[in-house]
Scaffold this motif. Structure first.
Motif, short mmCIF file in Angstrom:
data_model
loop_
_atom_site.label_atom_id
_atom_site.label_comp_id
_atom_site.label_asym_id
_atom_site.label_seq_id
_atom_site.Cartn_x
_atom_site.Cartn_y
_atom_site.Cartn_z
N UNK A 57 70.89 101.15 1.67
CA UNK A 57 70.25 99.87 1.37
C UNK A 57 71.11 99.06 0.40
N UNK A 58 71.66 99.72 -0.59
CA UNK A 58 72.50 99.03 -1.57
C UNK A 58 73.72 98.41 -0.89
N UNK A 59 74.32 99.15 0.05
CA UNK A 59 75.48 98.62 0.79
C UNK A 59 75.07 97.43 1.66
N UNK A 88 74.76 89.91 0.55
CA UNK A 88 75.11 89.03 -0.55
C UNK A 88 76.45 88.34 -0.29
N UNK A 89 77.40 89.09 0.23
CA UNK A 89 78.71 88.50 0.56
C UNK A 89 78.59 87.47 1.68
N UNK A 90 77.78 87.78 2.70
CA UNK A 90 77.64 86.90 3.85
C UNK A 90 76.90 85.60 3.50
N UNK A 141 73.21 86.03 -4.84
CA UNK A 141 73.36 87.22 -5.67
C UNK A 141 72.36 88.28 -5.22
N UNK A 142 72.62 89.54 -5.65
CA UNK A 142 71.68 90.62 -5.33
C UNK A 142 70.29 90.30 -5.88
#
Length: 132
Positions: free
Chosen positions: A16-18, A24-26, A30-31
């Motif tokens: 889930x973190x990944x 977030x990158x896409x 922010x997280x």
């Protein structure tokens, strides 16, 4: 003095973190923004600013998926055409290798079926082969 926000900590799986990091990158969020939006959706209280941006991102992702599916459909259409051509060739080969049997009215079987000269009664036929 009251706080508008409260800090909540949670532990999530590495998977889930990944996924959150990739999202977030896409999206450029922010997280913390992604987690707030997810909680807001779960609680049915989304923030308008994030919601409109998320709709744009979701729309972009759906467009991308649609293009991918259209490419796959085109490749399947090409394969379908090839299958149809192969089926036609196979049918032609089957006609050459396995000719259809022709039943003409002159054949022995059809003569037996159409023979009207047999005037024997069933009793006569049954008794003709008996020895006296």
């Amino acid at each position: 003095m009251t706080l508008d926000h409260t800090k909540i900590e949670a532990t999530v799986s590495l998977e889930w973190a990944e996924q959150l990091h990739q999202l977030s990158l896409e999206t450029g969020h922010s997280l913390e923004e992604l987690i707030q939006e997810a909680l807001g959706q779960y609680l049915d209280k989304t923030r308008v600013s994030l919601s409109s941006q998320s709709v744009d991102v979701e729309y972009f992702n759906l467009q991308k998926e649609l293009l991918d599916l259209q490419k796959k459909v085109k490749s399947l259409e090409a394969l379908s055409n090839q299958v149809a051509k192969l089926e036609a060739k196979l049918l032609g080969i089957e006609k050459i290798v396995i000719p259809k049997p022709s039943l003409s009215p002159i054949s022995n079987f059809s003569q037996v079926l159409t023979d009207n000269n047999d005037q024997d009664e069933p009793d006569e036929v049954l008794t003709d082969f008996l020895v006296d």
